[in-house]
Write an enzyme that holds these catalytic residues in place. Structure first.
Site, mmCIF file in Angstrom:
data_model
loop_
_atom_site.group_PDB
_atom_site.id
_atom_site.type_symbol
_atom_site.label_atom_id
_atom_site.label_comp_id
_atom_site.label_asym_id
_atom_site.label_seq_id
_atom_site.Cartn_x
_atom_site.Cartn_y
_atom_site.Cartn_z
ATOM 1 N NE ARG A 259 -0.490 1.774 3.616
ATOM 2 C CZ ARG A 259 0.640 2.481 3.790
ATOM 3 N NH1 ARG A 259 1.787 1.899 4.069
ATOM 4 N NH2 ARG A 259 0.615 3.790 3.695
ATOM 5 C CG ASP B 5 -3.048 7.926 -2.040
ATOM 6 O OD1 ASP B 5 -2.977 8.387 -0.885
ATOM 7 O OD2 ASP B 5 -2.757 6.761 -2.337
#
Ligand code: MRU
Length: 340
Positions: A51, A240
């Site tokens: 992740r 992100d």
């Protein structure tokens, strides 16, 4: 004395397979998992074994290389078609972090001119290596630039995990902390636990303590009062995806940015240029399973039937961001820079 840090990699290639740190096991066990198929990789991404945006970029790049190396007996044309399908299934796992798309696309582009099967395999793997290597190089450059914003004795608040475990190595937000410490500055970190999956308490606290960096863990709902008490010199988070107007990062980042603004604390976003997306204006925010809120580590903590909203990310207006730190420099007042 300058502090040295370990060069542990979060994800790497080994004997034809991908090997990654299983982050769901942290902080209790530091376990490597071997990924031998694309469906295992897809599962690892969906379950957050791997992740963090830059680590996902490397996972995507290595994923295309893995598909190239595992598929037997194809012509180059058929192999490339197979890789495009594998790429699509990798990209369907998590829609928000643009780095996943960046890593996959780099490898797909690199193999375009390849004529033989052997060439496709070799070029795919070499490009995946480069994506992974570039990540560490970029993070160290970004870290050195960002370290100039920190003074000896500063206390930094961070959110989620934007450290070495969210990248191939070094980290973005935590890379800045590491770089400042390597320059001899004393820096302490407040890590927000980051509900519901606790990347802050499980992963950030783990990796900071591994490096002997003074760390205080707080519940997310303490951030405002800790800032009000004047304990925080700056907030540094990762991202992100960054568009012209918005920073997309772990849900809760927006709340932290508002708190920082209210208390006059600089709010920095640390991100490589590969996280910028000036093309898309509509960004899909991943909605995760409701049971992540109804259960905690297998224990029921809410009525099974309660309605849940569980977005993985939120959108922070760029006007709340003091500066964005990249490997090429600092963008001060990014909302003004974007409107120019
Ligand atoms: O859901 P996750 O754990 O992948 O979310 C990670 C984050 O939100 C990070 O802050 C972001 O990817 C930046 S990592 C350098």
């Amino acid at each position: 004395m300058d502090q040295q840090f370990d060069e542990k990699l979060t994800i790497f290639w080994d004997s034809g397979d991908i090997v990654l740190v299983d982050q769901t096991k942290l902080p209790v066990t530091y376990e490597l998992v071997r990924i031998t198929t694309i469906s295992q990789l897809i599962n690892a991404i969906k379950t957050l074994k791997v992740r963090g945006a830059p680590a996902l970029g490397a996972a995507g790049a290595y994923g295309v290389a893995l598909a190239a190396h595992k598929k037997k007996g194809h012509s180059a044309v058929k192999l490339k078609a197979h890789l495009r399908l594998a790429a699509r299934s990798i990209l369907e796992t998590r829609p928000t972090a643009i780095n996943l798309f960046y890593g996959v696309d780099r490898v797909l582009k690199a193999i375009e001119p390849c004529i033989t099967v052997e060439e496709v395999r070799e070029v795919a793997l070499n490009e995946a290596f480069r994506v992974a290597e570039d990540d560490v190089i970029v993070n160290k450059a970004l870290g050195a630039i960002g370290a100039s914003l920190l003074k000896d004795g500063d206390v930094v608040m961070t959110y989620c995990n934007a450290g070495r475990l969210a990248t191939v190595g070094w980290g973005t937000a935590l890379g800045i902390v590491r770089s400042a410490i390597q320059e001899g500055k004393r820096i302490a970190v407040y890590a927000c636990e980051t509900r519901p999956l606790n990347q802050g308490s499980r992963i950030t606290a783990f990796e900071l303590l591994e490096d002997h960096i003074p760390t205080t863990l707080i519940a997310d709902n303490m951030a405002a009062s800790i800032m009000k008490q004047g304990k925080i010199d700056s907030v540094i988070v990762g991202a992100d995806r960054i568009t012209q107007t918005t920073v997309y990062n772990k849900v809760g980042t927006y709340m932290l940015a508002i708190c920082a603004k209210t208390h006059g604390v600089p709010f920095y976003v640390a991100a490589p240029l590969s996280t910028f997306d000036y093309e898309n204006t509509v960004v899909k925010i991943e909605e995760r399973d409701a049971n992540e809120l109804r259960f905690c580590r297998g224990k029921q903590i809410a009525p099974r039937s309660v309605h849940v909203e569980n977005p993985a990310f939120d959108a922070t207006p760029i006007k709340l961001v003091t500066a964005i730190i990249t490997e090429e420099g600092i963008i001060n007042g990014p909302h003004r820079a974007a409107s120019r």
